[in-house]
Scaffold this motif. Structure first.
Motif, short mmCIF file in Angstrom:
data_model
loop_
_atom_site.label_atom_id
_atom_site.label_comp_id
_atom_site.label_asym_id
_atom_site.label_seq_id
_atom_site.Cartn_x
_atom_site.Cartn_y
_atom_site.Cartn_z
N PRO A 135 -7.90 145.80 -1.60
CA PRO A 135 -7.90 144.59 -2.44
C PRO A 135 -7.69 143.33 -1.59
CG PRO A 135 -6.57 146.31 -3.45
CD PRO A 135 -6.91 146.80 -2.07
N VAL A 136 -8.56 142.35 -1.81
CA VAL A 136 -8.53 141.10 -1.04
C VAL A 136 -8.44 139.92 -2.01
CG1 VAL A 136 -9.81 139.58 0.52
CG2 VAL A 136 -9.87 142.06 0.87
N LEU A 137 -7.56 138.99 -1.69
CA LEU A 137 -7.47 137.73 -2.42
C LEU A 137 -7.85 136.59 -1.48
CD1 LEU A 137 -6.60 135.88 -4.80
CD2 LEU A 137 -4.25 135.98 -3.87
N LEU A 138 -8.78 135.76 -1.91
CA LEU A 138 -9.09 134.51 -1.23
C LEU A 138 -8.35 133.41 -1.98
CD1 LEU A 138 -12.94 135.06 -0.87
CD2 LEU A 138 -11.26 135.25 0.97
N LEU A 139 -7.31 132.88 -1.34
CA LEU A 139 -6.44 131.88 -1.97
C LEU A 139 -6.59 130.57 -1.21
CD1 LEU A 139 -4.25 130.99 -3.95
CD2 LEU A 139 -2.55 132.07 -2.45
N TRP A 140 -7.17 129.56 -1.87
CA TRP A 140 -7.59 128.36 -1.14
C TRP A 140 -7.04 127.07 -1.75
CZ3 TRP A 140 -9.81 131.14 2.46
CH2 TRP A 140 -10.45 130.52 3.54
N GLY A 141 -6.55 126.18 -0.91
CA GLY A 141 -6.28 124.81 -1.33
C GLY A 141 -7.61 124.12 -1.57
N ASN A 142 -7.77 123.51 -2.74
CA ASN A 142 -9.10 123.01 -3.13
C ASN A 142 -9.42 121.60 -2.63
OD1 ASN A 142 -7.58 121.35 -4.80
ND2 ASN A 142 -8.08 122.46 -6.68
N ASP A 143 -8.52 121.02 -1.82
CA ASP A 143 -8.75 119.67 -1.30
C ASP A 143 -8.51 119.67 0.21
OD1 ASP A 143 -9.33 116.96 -1.28
OD2 ASP A 143 -7.31 116.35 -1.88
N ASP A 144 -9.18 120.59 0.89
CA ASP A 144 -9.00 120.78 2.32
C ASP A 144 -10.18 120.14 3.05
OD1 ASP A 144 -8.70 121.62 4.92
OD2 ASP A 144 -8.43 123.74 4.45
N VAL A 152 -10.89 120.19 6.23
CA VAL A 152 -11.43 120.94 7.37
C VAL A 152 -12.02 122.29 6.96
CG1 VAL A 152 -9.23 122.04 8.03
CG2 VAL A 152 -10.97 121.61 9.76
N SER A 153 -11.43 122.95 5.98
CA SER A 153 -11.92 124.26 5.52
C SER A 153 -12.21 124.17 4.02
CB SER A 153 -10.89 125.36 5.80
OG SER A 153 -10.62 125.44 7.19
N PRO A 154 -13.35 123.61 3.66
CA PRO A 154 -13.63 123.33 2.25
C PRO A 154 -13.91 124.59 1.44
CG PRO A 154 -15.55 122.86 3.60
CD PRO A 154 -14.44 123.19 4.55
N LEU A 155 -14.06 124.41 0.12
CA LEU A 155 -14.24 125.54 -0.79
C LEU A 155 -15.56 126.28 -0.57
CD1 LEU A 155 -12.89 124.08 -4.17
CD2 LEU A 155 -11.80 125.75 -2.68
N THR A 156 -16.49 125.67 0.14
CA THR A 156 -17.72 126.39 0.46
C THR A 156 -17.45 127.61 1.34
OG1 THR A 156 -18.05 124.80 2.26
CG2 THR A 156 -19.28 124.42 0.21
N ILE A 157 -16.34 127.59 2.08
CA ILE A 157 -16.02 128.72 2.97
C ILE A 157 -15.61 129.96 2.18
CG2 ILE A 157 -14.39 129.56 4.73
CD1 ILE A 157 -14.60 126.85 6.08
N PRO A 158 -14.59 129.90 1.29
CA PRO A 158 -14.28 131.12 0.53
C PRO A 158 -15.44 131.57 -0.36
CG PRO A 158 -13.08 129.23 -0.35
CD PRO A 158 -13.66 128.81 0.96
N ALA A 159 -16.21 130.62 -0.88
CA ALA A 159 -17.37 130.99 -1.70
C ALA A 159 -18.36 131.82 -0.88
CB ALA A 159 -18.05 129.74 -2.25
N ALA A 160 -18.56 131.45 0.39
CA ALA A 160 -19.47 132.20 1.26
C ALA A 160 -18.88 133.54 1.66
CB ALA A 160 -19.80 131.36 2.50
#
Length: 342
Positions: free
Chosen positions: A279-288, A290-298
């Motif tokens: 089991p994997v969780l991608l947990l992302w700050g949505n106002d980053d 340098v590492s925007p939300l396009t990264i976890p989406a990909a």
């Protein structure tokens, strides 16, 4: 190339001049650090790992373990605000990679590659007697962890790590190289100018200018909506202070080499994620920035749909510093779920 050569030449002559007519920066000792940083150090321990000293701190006595893996250019202290929340239910272990925090910071005879950092981490975990864990990584820590998981899915880890990996949480990091919004400081440190910029940290007269630039760069990756600017300033000051300990700020051109591995091994790492059955969780700050939300989406597209969950927090790059309560709650909710497909 011509202008790059000119810049390097100018900086080189400037450094020679400054070395001749400047004051060297003295070593920073433990008792000169902020009190809460000193407390963190004294609560932890230095372990001899593959001939190098690595710092680790553990809290809690739960039957299961959470391993916290920090990023660049920071340390285990990133988790200071959340470790007491997590340790109410779990044994929590945070550690410093070589080149960071309170661990050794060799300036030679160490590559700072993700291969070496992964091997140091694995050796440390075994030395600490950790039999299994839920792993949480951030920034460069994502790269260290994906290298380890690549070995896991290929069956190339020692038998000790059979059944080791319970759940995995990736948080804001450059897991898809072409989607990273590089900061100016990252670009400069990776360029031929990098060693000269790092060397500026050895000259007292230049420290105010270097610190000013560093603060400016770090502020850009906090959320633009983050209200407590005073707390942000304190956090950044502590990042700088810990980085300066053992002269880590003088080797940032070496420790940032993880980005080269991120590019070089990305195919290996992402293809390994396709085979992962944890089991994997991608947990992302949505106002980053340098590492925007396009990264976890990909990255999500490489993971098996039945094994991945994806959550966001109203925060920037350092989500565990900006909103430790929400960050910890989401982590615990995920880890506390029965060990099955998401």
């Amino acid at each position: 190339m011509f202008w790059q050569s000119i810049v390097v030449l100018v900086i080189s002559w400037s450094m020679i001049y400054l070395k001749l007519f400047s004051t060297p920066v003295p070593d920073l000792h433990i008792n000169q650090l902020d009190q809460d940083i000193q407390d963190w150090y004294h609560q932890g321990k230095l372990y001899e790992v593959l001939g190098k000293k690595m710092f680790a701190i553990e809290k809690g006595t739960g039957s299961e373990t959470i391993l916290l893996i920090h990023g660049f250019p920071t340390s285990s202290f990133d988790y200071k605000k959340s470790i007491n929340i997590l340790s109410k239910q779990y044994r929590v272990v945070a550690f410093d990679h070589l080149g960071f925090g309170f661990s050794d910071k060799p300036s030679e005879n160490y590559t700072y590659s993700m291969v070496d950092q992964a091997e140091q981490a694995l050796a440390l975990w075994k030395l600490m007697g950790i039999k299994s864990a839920n792993l949480v990584s951030h920034d460069m820590g994502d790269s260290v962890l994906t290298e380890i998981l690549s070995r896991y899915v290929r069956g190339s880890l020692p038998d000790y790590f059979n059944g080791f990996f319970k759940k995995v949480v990736f948080t804001n990091g450059g897991m898809k190289y072409d989607l990273i919004n590089f900061r100016l400081s990252q670009l400069l440190l990776r360029s031929p100018v990098g060693p000269y910029l790092a060397r500026m940290n050895t000259i007292s007269q230049l420290i105010p200018a270097v610190d000013y630039f560093s603060v400016k760069q770090l502020k850009t990756i906090w959320s633009s909506k983050y209200q407590d600017r005073e707390e942000m300033d304190k956090d950044i000051k502590k990042i700088q202070m810990i980085n300066r300990y053992k002269r880590g700020n003088e080797i940032t051109h070496l420790t940032i080499s993880y980005l080269r591995d991120r590019a070089r091994f990305e195919g290996r790492w992402l293809n390994s994620l396709r085979e992962l059955r944890i089991p994997v969780l991608l947990l992302w700050g949505n106002d980053d920035a340098v590492s925007p939300l396009t990264i976890p989406a990909a990255v999500k597209e490489y993971l098996q749909p039945d094994w991945v969950d994806y959550r966001t927090i109203d925060a920037g790059h350092f989500l565990m510093l900006e909103d430790p309560q929400t960050w910890s709650r989401i982590l615990l909710d995920f880890i506390n779920q029965p060990a099955q497909k998401c």
